[in-house]
Design a protein around this motif. Structure first.
Motif, PDB file in Angstrom:
ATOM      1  N   THR A  39     -11.786   1.658  -3.934  1.00  0.00           N
ATOM      2  CA  THR A  39     -12.671   2.196  -2.898  1.00  0.00           C
ATOM      3  C   THR A  39     -13.363   3.444  -3.455  1.00  0.00           C
ATOM      4  OG1 THR A  39     -11.155   3.829  -1.960  1.00  0.00           O
ATOM      5  CG2 THR A  39     -10.823   1.549  -1.281  1.00  0.00           C
ATOM      6  N   LEU A  92       0.832  -1.210   0.000  1.00  0.00           N
ATOM      7  CA  LEU A  92       0.000   0.000   0.000  1.00  0.00           C
ATOM      8  C   LEU A  92       0.866   1.260   0.000  1.00  0.00           C
ATOM      9  CD1 LEU A  92      -2.819  -1.082   2.474  1.00  0.00           C
ATOM     10  CD2 LEU A  92      -3.009  -0.785   0.007  1.00  0.00           C
ATOM     11  N   LEU A 152     -11.793   0.012   6.942  1.00  0.00           N
ATOM     12  CA  LEU A 152     -10.430   0.341   6.541  1.00  0.00           C
ATOM     13  C   LEU A 152      -9.669  -0.917   6.109  1.00  0.00           C
ATOM     14  CD1 LEU A 152      -9.669   2.994   9.298  1.00  0.00           C
ATOM     15  CD2 LEU A 152      -9.815   3.413   6.841  1.00  0.00           C
ATOM     16  N   GLY A 200      -6.603  12.430  -4.954  1.00  0.00           N
ATOM     17  CA  GLY A 200      -7.747  12.645  -4.056  1.00  0.00           C
ATOM     18  C   GLY A 200      -7.881  11.611  -2.960  1.00  0.00           C
ATOM     19  N   SER A 201      -7.155  10.503  -3.061  1.00  0.00           N
ATOM     20  CA  SER A 201      -7.358   9.456  -2.061  1.00  0.00           C
ATOM     21  C   SER A 201      -6.267   9.410  -1.006  1.00  0.00           C
ATOM     22  CB  SER A 201      -7.527   8.094  -2.741  1.00  0.00           C
ATOM     23  OG  SER A 201      -6.731   7.976  -3.871  1.00  0.00           O
ATOM     24  N   ILE A 253      -7.494  -2.563  -2.484  1.00  0.00           N
ATOM     25  CA  ILE A 253      -6.340  -2.080  -3.254  1.00  0.00           C
ATOM     26  C   ILE A 253      -5.363  -3.230  -3.522  1.00  0.00           C
ATOM     27  CG2 ILE A 253      -4.389  -0.466  -3.285  1.00  0.00           C
ATOM     28  CD1 ILE A 253      -7.131   0.884  -3.595  1.00  0.00           C
ATOM     29  N   TYR A 286      -9.945  10.799  -8.300  1.00  0.00           N
ATOM     30  CA  TYR A 286     -10.300   9.726  -7.365  1.00  0.00           C
ATOM     31  C   TYR A 286     -10.278   8.358  -8.036  1.00  0.00           C
ATOM     32  CZ  TYR A 286     -11.760  13.598  -4.446  1.00  0.00           C
ATOM     33  OH  TYR A 286     -11.767  14.748  -3.699  1.00  0.00           O
ATOM     34  N   GLY A 287      -9.503   8.232  -9.083  1.00  0.00           N
ATOM     35  CA  GLY A 287      -9.478   6.921  -9.704  1.00  0.00           C
ATOM     36  C   GLY A 287      -8.499   6.825 -10.859  1.00  0.00           C
ATOM     37  N   GLU A 309      -4.542   2.378  10.203  1.00  0.00           N
ATOM     38  CA  GLU A 309      -5.274   1.242  10.773  1.00  0.00           C
ATOM     39  C   GLU A 309      -4.384  -0.002  10.827  1.00  0.00           C
ATOM     40  OE1 GLU A 309      -7.968   1.072  12.358  1.00  0.00           O
ATOM     41  OE2 GLU A 309      -8.076  -1.108  12.535  1.00  0.00           O
ATOM     42  N   ARG A 345     -10.596   1.983  -9.077  1.00  0.00           N
ATOM     43  CA  ARG A 345      -9.610   1.393  -9.971  1.00  0.00           C
ATOM     44  C   ARG A 345     -10.310   0.578 -11.055  1.00  0.00           C
ATOM     45  NH1 ARG A 345      -4.279   1.590  -7.221  1.00  0.00           N
ATOM     46  NH2 ARG A 345      -4.496   3.475  -5.982  1.00  0.00           N
ATOM     47  N   PRO A 401      -4.304   7.911  -7.017  1.00  0.00           N
ATOM     48  CA  PRO A 401      -4.751   9.245  -7.433  1.00  0.00           C
ATOM     49  C   PRO A 401      -4.710  10.197  -6.243  1.00  0.00           C
ATOM     50  CG  PRO A 401      -6.607   7.714  -7.307  1.00  0.00           C
ATOM     51  CD  PRO A 401      -5.375   6.906  -7.063  1.00  0.00           C
ATOM     52  N   ASP A 410     -13.098   6.452  -2.793  1.00  0.00           N
ATOM     53  CA  ASP A 410     -12.164   7.557  -3.005  1.00  0.00           C
ATOM     54  C   ASP A 410     -11.014   7.191  -3.922  1.00  0.00           C
ATOM     55  OD1 ASP A 410     -13.492   9.377  -1.464  1.00  0.00           O
ATOM     56  OD2 ASP A 410     -12.340   8.966   0.367  1.00  0.00           O
ATOM     57  N   ASP A 411     -11.010   5.958  -4.402  1.00  0.00           N
ATOM     58  CA  ASP A 411      -9.843   5.475  -5.144  1.00  0.00           C
ATOM     59  C   ASP A 411     -10.302   4.347  -6.066  1.00  0.00           C
ATOM     60  OD1 ASP A 411      -7.320   4.913  -5.981  1.00  0.00           O
ATOM     61  OD2 ASP A 411      -6.484   4.503  -4.005  1.00  0.00           O
ATOM     62  N   GLN A 419      -6.074   4.126   6.023  1.00  0.00           N
ATOM     63  CA  GLN A 419      -5.882   2.667   5.884  1.00  0.00           C
ATOM     64  C   GLN A 419      -4.533   2.243   6.471  1.00  0.00           C
ATOM     65  OE1 GLN A 419      -6.125   2.590   1.630  1.00  0.00           O
ATOM     66  NE2 GLN A 419      -8.230   3.352   1.669  1.00  0.00           N
ATOM     67  N   GLU A 474     -10.857  -1.804   2.726  1.00  0.00           N
ATOM     68  CA  GLU A 474     -10.281  -0.927   1.704  1.00  0.00           C
ATOM     69  C   GLU A 474      -8.864  -1.373   1.349  1.00  0.00           C
ATOM     70  OE1 GLU A 474     -12.740   3.074   3.149  1.00  0.00           O
ATOM     71  OE2 GLU A 474     -10.570   3.216   2.855  1.00  0.00           O
ATOM     72  N   ALA A 475      -8.095  -1.719   2.377  1.00  0.00           N
ATOM     73  CA  ALA A 475      -6.737  -2.219   2.127  1.00  0.00           C
ATOM     74  C   ALA A 475      -6.801  -3.457   1.230  1.00  0.00           C
ATOM     75  CB  ALA A 475      -6.027  -2.537   3.441  1.00  0.00           C
TER      76      ALA A 475
END
Lengths: 497, 497
Positions: free
Chosen positions: B240, A24, B16, A35-36, B23, B226-227, A46, B245, A33, B242-243, A43, B19-20
């Motif tokens: 996610t 990550l 969270l 914005g993230s 990605i 955001y992508g 965490e 893909r 990107p 905010d991200d 993340q 989300e990890a």
């Protein structure tokens, strides 16, 4: 044995979380990107919390006590693994949760402000946040000092290279401070007499540079089955031993800048890849600290890849990729490019002769900051004085002065000396390797890195953290780390032709 | 309220970790070097275990009980959030930790083997691993069935679209099975009479295709802040909110294949991006199941982007990117390309007319596999029989037969029906949207997606999981899901010209 076995299981799970963080983190620097960024920071935080929770689990403490009570039942590697586990536990438990959180927030805030402050040359704007970071780092140094029975500054160095301390560094840096200024003058004179490098005439398209980089990475032993090469603002080697992620940036006017950075990072990656497979994901199976890691990257970059032998061997590949006809793309001229020595105020652009002076300056200053003898607000002045004294270069402003490096603003004090200790280690190891196996150099001239890799694997990579950094250097080179090999190397490379 | 608030904190932390995983999953498919598949599988499994451990924490059970006891103190969204939390808890507690781990490892192993088995047309090599996956999935279906009081197969569907079940699907699929074979014949006849599409004469370089894809993604409302758009073996939309893909693959002989796939995935991504921001990282703030998700991608791809209106509107951009002069790049010819109907054995290449038959086949077969009426080893034969019966196409081998899709080998049973339920939802929603706001279609002709997006946002995206899938469709379209709008759409598009 049962407690020990359960510990192995728990530390394996911890390693998996670290690996996830490593990928990550790479993604953050290469793919994510804009914005993230906030979401990613959450993340990553965490995953850090998860790791910290696991290390602070009271059951883990019980297991460590139990396993240590019967440590004589463990073989040497398992015993070393257990003591690495204890070190990680101590590291996690040395700091209170509020201090960890305060420091994490302060360094994030300061890093973000630093980007703006540097581009605006505005140290004053950054100062209050920086003072907070410094106060918290001092607090951390006290807490780690108490936990590890070390001096406060040593307790910071110890984070990056366990066991390394000012008492070991001081005589080495004093020696270099005596030796290098006059030596640098002589090298600069010598290079002036020999004539400077011709500039490159052509442009070097990124795709072609990448092709050359990947080709040479392969020669050195990097396997693209277990890794990648990508782009980022600052080159780094990240990822995991099975998934090595090297990054670089490209300058279309000079391919050697990206190439040398890539070869440097390849040195780091080979170390990670060569770590003992059967101890993978155990503390003893990890890499040693940053000075040993840097010795591996600098051995590849400085000792090997900036040598006449290597440059000679890669000329055919360079002309194959970029075409023939550029008078700047000859062996002699390329060598002048990659061995050019000059006094400059920027560390990351420094050559290996002037680099130690940059480090010694930072080392002196950060010791004073931690001992409260230097106040953060006096840093710009002290930096400029020190720069003139040690590097003999005059930074025109703070952007190329005390704001040039992110380390301190990100809370990293005690890291800088590992760069130069790594450079000395690289010289001492390469000398030892060539002594043991004289075929190493002639093989490199044929782009065959196997003999060198075999020596590195046997003497460094495959040992993981079974030995301390000092023990490893003594075992690999026959003596403890000093400046002899480094000075011999510099004299041989920069004054003998 | 206190228990509820603590639950929100815990579920945020869970999100969270998810989300990890998202990605890392994207990285697996796009960036990861081959040799690190095993290591990555371990990392992903560890994150799954962490999530599972947290959901199984006895303290979480207590908190859920406490919060539910005073649910009348919560407003509607919080109450919906709480019941989504309970559903996730039930989902996790239905399966034992060893089963979760065994499944995660088995599906990773089987997925990896599937790649080789497919390219070598070797179902037999895959069979033992596949049998393990099937056995574990059956075990899972029993466990979920008990926890949710559902039939075993419904308990699998329910993972992908909570509340959806065979009793809802059966009459719809029966209806399509009655209707589509003869309709398909008529469309194929009709298209034969009208003449087939001219082949493209030129090659479409990948870089140009990417440029067009990114341009049109932007028109539809995708924000590259955001992508990203990347490449993978199979197109997907991951990451996610905010991200985001998105991935695709490129065919240099036909740019429409990648373009339509990208627009499809953009539909998925817009849904994720449009989820209610204030409920981000809470269960009620997530997307509904896969049938609603697929309705969003198919609404964009099938209802909008394969329409005459859209194709007309993008012709200038297509010729701008690829140049003019190719007689195949006209509105009429492109429309014939993107609306061509033919019977073929590959699902992912199927048009919207024949697609449901592919799904109905898989639906029938997976029901039989779960009920143990069909043994994995008999799958290749049953597949071929069913293909001839439902799709009326004859797969030449298992590569284009039962090995063509990854789903089952990755442990996903109960997923396939969501594709066709999504196609029906897309038709029903688009019909409703145009009824409410007749400017939607004329705006799309001007490449202005705002009116459509506003409807989608208000009726689907911004609702998160506040309603169930059935409730949402009823609220958005005025009636429960059926085949009427889908059939009307097919007749209008394929037989009216």
């Amino acid at each position: 044995m049962e407690a020990y076995r359960e510990l192995e299981g728990r530390f394996k799970r911890l390693a998996l979380v670290d690996e996830a963080q490593a990928i990550l983190g790479w993604d953050w620097a290469t793919m994510m990107p804009e914005g993230s960024a906030d979401a990613r920071a959450d993340q990553l935080a965490e995953l850090s919390i998860i790791a910290h929770e696991r290390l602070s689990d009271p059951r883990l403490t019980d297991l460590l006590n139990e396993a240590e009570a019967s440590i004589d039942q463990l073989d040497d590697w398992r015993a070393a693994n257990l003591s690495e586990m204890r070190r990680l536990w101590l590291d996690a438990s040395a700091l209170s949760a509020p201090l960890v959180e305060a420091l994490s927030k302060a360094r994030s805030a300061c890093e973000i402000m630093w980007r703006a402050a540097r581009s605006e040359n505005n140290f004053v704007a950054l100062l209050p946040t920086f003072e907070t970071v410094v106060a918290l780092v001092r607090e951390k140094s006290q807490a780690r000092a108490a936990a590890f029975s070390l001096d406060p500054y040593d307790a910071l160095i110890d984070q990056y290279e366990p066991g390394m301390c000012a008492a070991q560094i001081d005589p080495i840096f004093d020696d270099l401070t005596d030796y290098l200024p006059e030596f640098t003058d002589r090298v600069i004179d010598h290079q002036r007499t020999n004539g400077s490098a011709l500039s490159f005439e052509r442009a070097f398209p990124v795709a072609k540079q990448r092709e050359l980089n990947e080709l040479l990475m392969g020669f050195i032993g990097f396997s693209f089955e277990y890794g990648r090469l990508d782009e980022s603002h600052h080159p780094f080697s990240g990822g995991t031993p099975d998934d090595l992620r090297i990054t670089t940036r490209y300058d279309e006017t000079d391919f050697t800048s990206s190439l040398m950075a890539v070869l440097h990072e390849t040195g780091h990656a080979l170390y990670d890849r060569g770590l003992p497979k059967i101890w993978q994901r155990q503390p003893v199976g990890g890499a040693l600290g940053m000075s040993i890691h840097e010795s591996q990257s600098l051995l590849i970059e400085m000792q090997v890849c900036r040598s006449a032998e290597f440059i000679r061997s890669i000329i055919p590949f360079i002309t194959d990729v970029f075409g023939v006809g550029d008078p700047a793309l000859t062996e002699g001229n390329l060598l002048r490019h990659v061995q050019c020595v000059k006094r400059d105020s920027i560390r990351v652009e420094a050559d290996e002769v002037t680099y130690p002076a940059h480090i010694i300056l930072r080392y002196q200053l950060e010791k004073l900051i931690i001992s409260e003898e230097l106040r953060p607000k006096d840093l710009p002045h002290a930096w400029r004085e020190g720069m003139l004294e040690f590097v003999k270069a005059d930074p025109v402003d703070d952007r190329v002065g005390c704001l040039q490096d992110i380390h301190w603003y990100g809370g990293d004090f005690g890291y800088f000396p590992t760069y130069t200790m790594g450079a000395l280690g690289a010289a001492q190891m390469f000398e030892a390797a060539k002594r043991v196996d004289p075929s190493i150099l002639s093989s490199i001239e044929r782009c065959d890195f196997r003999p060198l890799y075999d020596w590195l694997s046997q003497n460094v990579h495959s040992l993981g953290r079974y030995l301390t950094a000092s023990e490893l250097i003594k075992r690999a080179t026959g003596k403890k780390l000093d400046t002899t090999a480094f000075k011999t190397h510099l004299k041989q490379r920069y004054l003998s032709n």
